[in-house]
Design a protein around this motif. Structure first.
Motif, PDB file in Angstrom:
ATOM      1  N   GLN A  29       0.830  -1.199   0.000  1.00  0.00           N
ATOM      2  CA  GLN A  29       0.000   0.000   0.000  1.00  0.00           C
ATOM      3  C   GLN A  29       0.870   1.257   0.000  1.00  0.00           C
ATOM      4  OE1 GLN A  29      -2.180  -1.116   3.544  1.00  0.00           O
ATOM      5  NE2 GLN A  29      -4.094  -1.185   2.371  1.00  0.00           N
ATOM      6  N   LYS A  30       1.918   1.239   0.799  1.00  0.00           N
ATOM      7  CA  LYS A  30       2.830   2.382   0.834  1.00  0.00           C
ATOM      8  C   LYS A  30       3.504   2.587  -0.519  1.00  0.00           C
ATOM      9  CE  LYS A  30       4.130   2.183   5.719  1.00  0.00           C
ATOM     10  NZ  LYS A  30       5.252   2.057   6.658  1.00  0.00           N
ATOM     11  N   ALA A  31       3.960   1.504  -1.106  1.00  0.00           N
ATOM     12  CA  ALA A  31       4.642   1.591  -2.401  1.00  0.00           C
ATOM     13  C   ALA A  31       3.714   2.177  -3.462  1.00  0.00           C
ATOM     14  CB  ALA A  31       5.147   0.225  -2.842  1.00  0.00           C
ATOM     15  N   TYR A  32       2.460   1.737  -3.464  1.00  0.00           N
ATOM     16  CA  TYR A  32       1.509   2.262  -4.454  1.00  0.00           C
ATOM     17  C   TYR A  32       1.221   3.738  -4.196  1.00  0.00           C
ATOM     18  CZ  TYR A  32      -2.561   2.957  -7.344  1.00  0.00           C
ATOM     19  OH  TYR A  32      -3.412   3.453  -8.277  1.00  0.00           O
ATOM     20  N   ALA A  33       1.011   4.102  -2.938  1.00  0.00           N
ATOM     21  CA  ALA A  33       0.718   5.500  -2.611  1.00  0.00           C
ATOM     22  C   ALA A  33       1.898   6.395  -2.991  1.00  0.00           C
ATOM     23  CB  ALA A  33       0.401   5.635  -1.122  1.00  0.00           C
ATOM     24  N   LEU A  34       3.113   5.953  -2.732  1.00  0.00           N
ATOM     25  CA  LEU A  34       4.288   6.742  -3.081  1.00  0.00           C
ATOM     26  C   LEU A  34       4.491   6.820  -4.589  1.00  0.00           C
ATOM     27  CD1 LEU A  34       6.658   5.531  -0.259  1.00  0.00           C
ATOM     28  CD2 LEU A  34       5.662   7.819  -0.503  1.00  0.00           C
ATOM     29  N   PHE A  35       4.173   5.739  -5.283  1.00  0.00           N
ATOM     30  CA  PHE A  35       4.230   5.739  -6.746  1.00  0.00           C
ATOM     31  C   PHE A  35       3.288   6.797  -7.311  1.00  0.00           C
ATOM     32  CE2 PHE A  35       2.225   4.182 -10.670  1.00  0.00           C
ATOM     33  CZ  PHE A  35       3.329   4.112 -11.506  1.00  0.00           C
ATOM     34  N   GLU A  36       2.071   6.836  -6.809  1.00  0.00           N
ATOM     35  CA  GLU A  36       1.097   7.818  -7.273  1.00  0.00           C
ATOM     36  C   GLU A  36       1.513   9.240  -6.900  1.00  0.00           C
ATOM     37  OE1 GLU A  36      -1.441   7.589  -9.302  1.00  0.00           O
ATOM     38  OE2 GLU A  36      -1.111   5.440  -9.547  1.00  0.00           O
ATOM     39  N   LEU A  37       2.064   9.416  -5.713  1.00  0.00           N
ATOM     40  CA  LEU A  37       2.527  10.732  -5.282  1.00  0.00           C
ATOM     41  C   LEU A  37       3.680  11.209  -6.168  1.00  0.00           C
ATOM     42  CD1 LEU A  37       2.116  12.975  -3.183  1.00  0.00           C
ATOM     43  CD2 LEU A  37       3.772  11.795  -1.736  1.00  0.00           C
ATOM     44  N   ARG A  38       4.578  10.313  -6.505  1.00  0.00           N
ATOM     45  CA  ARG A  38       5.686  10.659  -7.398  1.00  0.00           C
ATOM     46  C   ARG A  38       5.164  11.067  -8.764  1.00  0.00           C
ATOM     47  NH1 ARG A  38       8.340   6.312  -6.866  1.00  0.00           N
ATOM     48  NH2 ARG A  38       9.622   7.036  -5.156  1.00  0.00           N
ATOM     49  N   ASN A  39       4.183  10.351  -9.281  1.00  0.00           N
ATOM     50  CA  ASN A  39       3.584  10.723 -10.567  1.00  0.00           C
ATOM     51  C   ASN A  39       2.945  12.098 -10.494  1.00  0.00           C
ATOM     52  OD1 ASN A  39       4.334   8.452 -12.011  1.00  0.00           O
ATOM     53  ND2 ASN A  39       2.496   7.321 -11.459  1.00  0.00           N
ATOM     54  N   LEU A  40       2.273  12.380  -9.394  1.00  0.00           N
ATOM     55  CA  LEU A  40       1.667  13.695  -9.197  1.00  0.00           C
ATOM     56  C   LEU A  40       2.748  14.780  -9.206  1.00  0.00           C
ATOM     57  CD1 LEU A  40      -0.933  15.307  -8.544  1.00  0.00           C
ATOM     58  CD2 LEU A  40      -0.364  14.964  -6.132  1.00  0.00           C
ATOM     59  N   MET A  41       3.865  14.521  -8.545  1.00  0.00           N
ATOM     60  CA  MET A  41       4.973  15.468  -8.514  1.00  0.00           C
ATOM     61  C   MET A  41       5.466  15.757  -9.939  1.00  0.00           C
ATOM     62  SD  MET A  41       8.730  14.936  -6.841  1.00  0.00           S
ATOM     63  CE  MET A  41       9.055  13.632  -8.022  1.00  0.00           C
ATOM     64  N   PHE A  42       5.645  14.724 -10.744  1.00  0.00           N
ATOM     65  CA  PHE A  42       6.096  14.908 -12.123  1.00  0.00           C
ATOM     66  C   PHE A  42       5.054  15.667 -12.947  1.00  0.00           C
ATOM     67  CE2 PHE A  42       8.864  11.082 -11.284  1.00  0.00           C
ATOM     68  CZ  PHE A  42      10.059  11.781 -11.324  1.00  0.00           C
ATOM     69  N   ASN A  43       3.781  15.365 -12.731  1.00  0.00           N
ATOM     70  CA  ASN A  43       2.721  16.078 -13.450  1.00  0.00           C
ATOM     71  C   ASN A  43       2.718  17.565 -13.097  1.00  0.00           C
ATOM     72  OD1 ASN A  43       1.808  13.186 -13.458  1.00  0.00           O
ATOM     73  ND2 ASN A  43       0.234  14.065 -14.748  1.00  0.00           N
ATOM     74  N   PHE A  44       2.816  17.856 -11.794  1.00  0.00           N
ATOM     75  CA  PHE A  44       2.887  19.255 -11.370  1.00  0.00           C
ATOM     76  C   PHE A  44       4.078  19.951 -12.029  1.00  0.00           C
ATOM     77  CE2 PHE A  44       0.172  18.693  -7.446  1.00  0.00           C
ATOM     78  CZ  PHE A  44      -0.734  19.695  -7.770  1.00  0.00           C
ATOM     79  N   ALA A  45       5.230  19.314 -12.023  1.00  0.00           N
ATOM     80  CA  ALA A  45       6.431  19.923 -12.603  1.00  0.00           C
ATOM     81  C   ALA A  45       6.225  20.248 -14.078  1.00  0.00           C
ATOM     82  CB  ALA A  45       7.630  19.000 -12.418  1.00  0.00           C
ATOM     83  N   ASP A  46       5.617  19.341 -14.822  1.00  0.00           N
ATOM     84  CA  ASP A  46       5.339  19.601 -16.238  1.00  0.00           C
ATOM     85  C   ASP A  46       4.418  20.806 -16.415  1.00  0.00           C
ATOM     86  OD1 ASP A  46       6.922  17.460 -17.008  1.00  0.00           O
ATOM     87  OD2 ASP A  46       5.214  16.078 -17.232  1.00  0.00           O
ATOM     88  N   GLU A  47       3.380  20.879 -15.609  1.00  0.00           N
ATOM     89  CA  GLU A  47       2.430  21.992 -15.707  1.00  0.00           C
ATOM     90  C   GLU A  47       3.054  23.309 -15.261  1.00  0.00           C
ATOM     91  OE1 GLU A  47      -0.583  21.894 -17.140  1.00  0.00           O
ATOM     92  OE2 GLU A  47      -0.186  19.776 -17.583  1.00  0.00           O
ATOM     93  N   PHE A  48       3.840  23.269 -14.192  1.00  0.00           N
ATOM     94  CA  PHE A  48       4.487  24.484 -13.697  1.00  0.00           C
ATOM     95  C   PHE A  48       5.445  25.050 -14.743  1.00  0.00           C
ATOM     96  CE2 PHE A  48       4.086  23.027  -8.991  1.00  0.00           C
ATOM     97  CZ  PHE A  48       2.744  23.376  -8.997  1.00  0.00           C
TER      98      PHE A  48
END
Length: 71
Positions: A29-48
């Motif tokens: 569960q932790k690994a999946y949550a961190l995977f999704e959080l990392r993807n969110l971070m990359f998405n934010f960076a692209d948009e920013f």
């Protein structure tokens, strides 16, 4: 958006990564949550990067460091 906004998002991502790591959830569960959080971070960076020509992805990723160092 300004540097303050980017810093706020980075602190929030970092805080969430710490909360996930310290939670009582199972490893999968932790690994999946961190995977999704990392993807969110990359998405934010692209948009920013699109909305602010001075945005620096590397600096942003460093500010989100706990999310990057967790697997």
């Amino acid at each position: 958006m300004t540097k303050k906004h980017f810093e706020l998002v980075a602190r929030t991502i970092s805080s969430r990564a710490n909360a996930i790591e310290n939670s009582s959830a199972g490893d999968n569960q932790k690994a999946y949550a961190l995977f999704e959080l990392r993807n969110l971070m990359f998405n934010f960076a692209d948009e920013f990067e699109l909305v602010n020509e001075r945005f620096n992805k590397s600096t942003f990723f460093n500010a989100c460091e706990p999310a990057l160092t967790l697997s």
